[in-house]
Design an enzyme around this catalytic site. Structure first.
Site, PDB file in Angstrom:
ATOM      1  N   GLU A   1       0.816  -1.227   0.000  1.00 36.64           N
ATOM      2  CA  GLU A   1       0.000   0.000   0.000  1.00 36.64           C
ATOM      3  C   GLU A   1       0.846   1.272   0.000  1.00 36.64           C
ATOM      4  OE1 GLU A   1      -2.753   0.417   3.296  1.00 36.64           O
ATOM      5  OE2 GLU A   1      -3.529   2.312   2.542  1.00 36.64           O
TER       6      GLU A   1
ATOM      7  N   LYS B   1      -2.595  -2.009  -3.056  1.00 32.83           N
ATOM      8  CA  LYS B   1      -3.628  -1.136  -2.484  1.00 32.83           C
ATOM      9  C   LYS B   1      -3.230   0.316  -2.718  1.00 32.83           C
ATOM     10  CE  LYS B   1      -6.133  -0.126   1.785  1.00 32.83           C
ATOM     11  NZ  LYS B   1      -6.808  -0.700   2.942  1.00 32.83           N
TER      12      LYS B   1
HETATM   13  P1  13P Z   1      -9.459   4.349   4.070  1.00 33.78           P
HETATM   14  O1  13P Z   1     -10.286   3.587   3.057  1.00 33.78           O
HETATM   15  O2  13P Z   1     -10.254   4.998   5.134  1.00 33.78           O
HETATM   16  O3  13P Z   1      -8.455   5.266   3.394  1.00 33.78           O
HETATM   17  O4  13P Z   1      -8.602   3.273   4.846  1.00 33.78           O
HETATM   18  C1  13P Z   1      -7.995   2.271   4.136  1.00 33.78           C
HETATM   19  C2  13P Z   1      -6.732   1.896   4.774  1.00 33.78           C
HETATM   20  O5  13P Z   1      -6.542   0.764   5.141  1.00 33.78           O
HETATM   21  C3  13P Z   1      -5.699   2.920   4.922  1.00 33.78           C
HETATM   22  O6  13P Z   1      -4.505   2.300   5.279  1.00 33.78           O
END
Ligand code: 13P
Length: 339
Positions: free
Chosen positions: A177, A219
């Site tokens: 991510e 992600k």
């Molecule tokens: P949000 O969808 O609220 O951005 O959170 C996702 C997430 O896991 C951020 O690390």
């Protein structure tokens, strides 16, 4: 690493019509979320809230996996069932956030580096024993005057690759991510530029660290205007820019892309995902791993009151269903009132 098993888990997380619930808020973050409904963040309130989410009837049709926080991994339902076991019984894959948070990057004011690599091998082994089958590590990239620097992008890409490789060694699917924040005043074009560079560096590092891409998920943020930008790109423009960016830099060996919501409203996050999926077939599944975009309506309905649990669970099912429709490109804003 058993490659076959990791690949199967990665694919199951992006099964048709499904996506992930991110419920891995750290202690300070959940305190902030509870603050919006005037609730204090006690261990019991956190446990009760997560029980409400994980026992919501019907969500298993739309939710493939849940990302947990360390504390949640070891908590139980009121009748004593550990959360990871409860989820697995429902056919929902338990996952775990394993980074230790984004800290100031020394020497680079305004930039962050995610910590948590020390001792990670041992922690991953424990999480796997507790039932986790995938993990998450979030890197944070801010856009501003003169940032991000290439040093920040490289340091975060390197950490993501080291994390991903350790996950696969431990038999866990790494969710990679790199989040480019939408907080600034930048236009969508700048977001596209930075996202392209960040993702290119990430895939360079993943290759360098021999990460098996078929057993990973990405992600990312969507390519979107900064929140404070006076010109806000529309749904079609966001969908086009995001798909274009991903096609340029994400190898087709990656089975799925699970977007974060990043501060979009629940409705925007669903609308954008649906617009991307309506564009036809892509090399990867385009799914969701939303935190706020799934949970905001749930918190508002719950308000910390046991009498509202059924209404809050219904709000969660409703939002999950709408995002399930978005997985097929079949969401329309008219469904908001009908669902
Ligand atoms: P949000 O969808 O609220 O951005 O959170 C996702 C997430 O896991 C951020 O690390």
């Amino acid at each position: 690493m058993n490659r076959g098993e990791i690949e199967a888990v990665a694919r199951s997380l992006v099964a048709p019509g499904k996506g992930i619930l991110a419920a891995d808020e750290s202690a300070p973050t959940i305190e902030k979320r509870f603050g919006t409904i005037g609730l204090s963040s006690t261990e019991e309130n956190r446990r009760a809230y997560r029980e409400l989410l994980f026992t919501a009837p019907g969500i298993d049709d739309f939710i493939s996996g849940v990302i947990l926080f360390d504390e949640t991994m070891r908590q139980n339902t009121r009748d004593g069932t550990p959360f990871p076991r409860l989820l697995a019984r429902r056919g929902i894959v338990p996952g775990i956030k394993v980074d230790a948070g984004a800290k100031d990057l020394a020497g680079f004011p305004g930039e962050k580096i995610t910590e948590g690599l020390d001792g990670l091998r041992g922690r991953l082994a424990t999480y796997r024993e507790q039932g986790a089958r995938f993990a998450k590590w979030r890197a944070v990239i801010d856009i501003g005057d003169g940032i991000p620097t290439s040093c920040c992008l490289r340091a975060n890409a390197h950490a993501l690759a080291r994390y991903a490789s350790l996950c696969q060694e431990a038999g866990l699917v790494p969710i990679v991510e790199p989040e480019v924040l939408m907080d600034g005043g930048h236009p969508i074009e700048r977001c596209e530029e930075v996202t392209t560079e960040a993702l290119s560096l990430v895939y360079g590092e993943l290759a360098g660290h021999r990460v098996h891409l078929e057993g990973t998920l990405l992600k990312p943020n969507m390519v979107i205007s900064g929140k404070k930008c006076p010109v806000q790109a529309g749904v079609e423009q966001v969908a086009e820019a995001t798909v274009r960016t991903l096609r340029r830099v994400v190898p087709s060996a990656v089975p799925g892309i699970v977007f974060l919501s990043g501060g979009q409203t629940p409705r925007q996050a669903t609308e954008h995902l649906s617009a991307m999926n309506a564009k036809g077939a892509h090399p990867w599944e385009l799914a969701f791993s939303y935190g706020r975009a799934l949970q905001d309506p749930v918190l508002k309905a719950w308000k910390g009151d046991g009498a509202n649990v059924a209404a809050a669970q219904a709000a969660f099912l409703r939002r999950s269903k709408l995002n399930g429709a978005a997985r097929y490109g079949r969401y329309s804003p008219a469904m908001e009132d009908a669902a």
